[in-house]
Design a protein around this motif. Sequence first.
Motif, PDB file in Angstrom:
ATOM      1  N   ARG A 272       0.830  -1.217   0.000  1.00 23.46           N
ATOM      2  CA  ARG A 272       0.000   0.000   0.000  1.00 23.46           C
ATOM      3  C   ARG A 272       0.859   1.259   0.000  1.00 23.46           C
ATOM      4  O   ARG A 272       0.647   2.168  -0.812  1.00 23.46           O
ATOM      5  N   GLU A 273       1.831   1.305   0.886  1.00 22.52           N
ATOM      6  CA  GLU A 273       2.661   2.511   0.997  1.00 22.52           C
ATOM      7  C   GLU A 273       3.529   2.725  -0.233  1.00 22.52           C
ATOM      8  O   GLU A 273       3.717   3.863  -0.668  1.00 22.52           O
ATOM      9  N   ASN A 274       4.046   1.640  -0.800  1.00 25.18           N
ATOM     10  CA  ASN A 274       4.889   1.772  -1.999  1.00 25.18           C
ATOM     11  C   ASN A 274       4.088   2.310  -3.189  1.00 25.18           C
ATOM     12  O   ASN A 274       4.542   3.198  -3.913  1.00 25.18           O
ATOM     13  N   ILE A 275       2.894   1.765  -3.386  1.00 26.99           N
ATOM     14  CA  ILE A 275       2.061   2.207  -4.507  1.00 26.99           C
ATOM     15  C   ILE A 275       1.600   3.649  -4.300  1.00 26.99           C
ATOM     16  O   ILE A 275       1.667   4.473  -5.220  1.00 26.99           O
TER      17      ILE A 275
ATOM     18  N   GLY B 273       1.933   9.322  -5.707  1.00 29.64           N
ATOM     19  CA  GLY B 273       2.106  10.679  -5.195  1.00 29.64           C
ATOM     20  C   GLY B 273       3.213  11.468  -5.877  1.00 29.64           C
ATOM     21  O   GLY B 273       3.237  12.701  -5.816  1.00 29.64           O
ATOM     22  N   PHE B 274       4.144  10.748  -6.519  1.00 31.20           N
ATOM     23  CA  PHE B 274       5.227  11.420  -7.241  1.00 31.20           C
ATOM     24  C   PHE B 274       4.712  12.157  -8.476  1.00 31.20           C
ATOM     25  O   PHE B 274       5.380  13.030  -9.014  1.00 31.20           O
ATOM     26  N   HIS B 275       3.530  11.787  -8.942  1.00 32.29           N
ATOM     27  CA  HIS B 275       2.976  12.361 -10.171  1.00 32.29           C
ATOM     28  C   HIS B 275       2.063  13.543  -9.824  1.00 32.29           C
ATOM     29  O   HIS B 275       1.101  13.387  -9.068  1.00 32.29           O
TER      30      HIS B 275
ATOM     31  N   VAL C 180      -3.031  11.521  -3.516  1.00 34.95           N
ATOM     32  CA  VAL C 180      -3.485  10.377  -2.734  1.00 34.95           C
ATOM     33  C   VAL C 180      -4.157  10.911  -1.479  1.00 34.95           C
ATOM     34  O   VAL C 180      -3.522  11.555  -0.645  1.00 34.95           O
ATOM     35  N   VAL C 181      -5.453  10.650  -1.345  1.00 37.05           N
ATOM     36  CA  VAL C 181      -6.212  11.236  -0.235  1.00 37.05           C
ATOM     37  C   VAL C 181      -6.507  10.249   0.889  1.00 37.05           C
ATOM     38  O   VAL C 181      -6.826  10.654   2.006  1.00 37.05           O
ATOM     39  N   LEU C 182      -6.399   8.934   0.578  1.00 40.63           N
ATOM     40  CA  LEU C 182      -6.717   7.954   1.613  1.00 40.63           C
ATOM     41  C   LEU C 182      -6.107   6.600   1.288  1.00 40.63           C
ATOM     42  O   LEU C 182      -6.170   6.140   0.150  1.00 40.63           O
ATOM     43  N   GLY C 183      -5.524   5.974   2.288  1.00 32.00           N
ATOM     44  CA  GLY C 183      -4.976   4.632   2.135  1.00 32.00           C
ATOM     45  C   GLY C 183      -5.242   3.853   3.408  1.00 32.00           C
ATOM     46  O   GLY C 183      -4.775   4.242   4.474  1.00 32.00           O
TER      47      GLY C 183
ATOM     48  N   LEU D 256       4.708  -0.572 -11.103  1.00 33.79           N
ATOM     49  CA  LEU D 256       4.140   0.678 -10.595  1.00 33.79           C
ATOM     50  C   LEU D 256       3.749   1.594 -11.755  1.00 33.79           C
ATOM     51  O   LEU D 256       2.710   2.262 -11.708  1.00 33.79           O
ATOM     52  N   SER D 257       4.566   1.605 -12.787  1.00 32.41           N
ATOM     53  CA  SER D 257       4.272   2.439 -13.958  1.00 32.41           C
ATOM     54  C   SER D 257       2.998   1.980 -14.656  1.00 32.41           C
ATOM     55  O   SER D 257       2.215   2.795 -15.155  1.00 32.41           O
TER      56      SER D 257
END
Length: 213
Positions: free
Chosen positions: A16-19, A24-26, A31-34, A113-114
């Motif tokens: 979850r955190e990695n994705i 978020g880099f883009h 990202v508002v919720l995980g 991820l891409s």
Amino acid sequence: MKKAMIAMIEDNKIIRENIMKFIGFHEEFEVVLGVGSAESFFHEIKSNPKIQIDILLLDIGLPGISGLEALPQLLQWKPDLNVIVLSTYEEEDMILKALCSGACSYISKKASLSEIVEAIRIVLNGGSYMSPSIAREIINHLMGGRVSKASILSDRQKEILQKLVDGKSYQVISEELFISVETVRTHIKKMYKVLHVNNKTEAINMYMKGHIG
């Protein structure tokens, strides 16, 4: 530029955190919720009714309420929510259940991820995305199982399957093909995985029904 709001339900914290971090880099995404469960997600949106979510990445194998069980509730909360299933499950029945329950896309967790980010972009533009392995299962279903799974078996696996259909034992197969019994077992295990069967009987039944070769 208005950012697309992304949320994720995934019980594996590292995944979850990695994705979420990569998304978020883009700059076009926020990202508002995980969270790690459907229950946690419903608690969060109830606590914060003004939260805006455009895309939800949803795992199926969740603790408590499964992703499949949560889908109708999620769409009841927000009918226009774009739900992208991100799962290890690649079985035809699981994929179809998710899509019939309202998911717009289905991505294998083997995806990069891409690829996940590209899928989000496609969905935001009104499209739908399927990982190649997922798309193959859907095509097979739509064609009524007429797509031969033999095409994804190796020549050796096809050869061994034919000998199983002929009623030959592992020992006889090993002698005829000049390979060890253990090598025969290894080929058969891989073949079962490709065909999504659990044993010799199921593989032979699939062959006899004309789904292979």
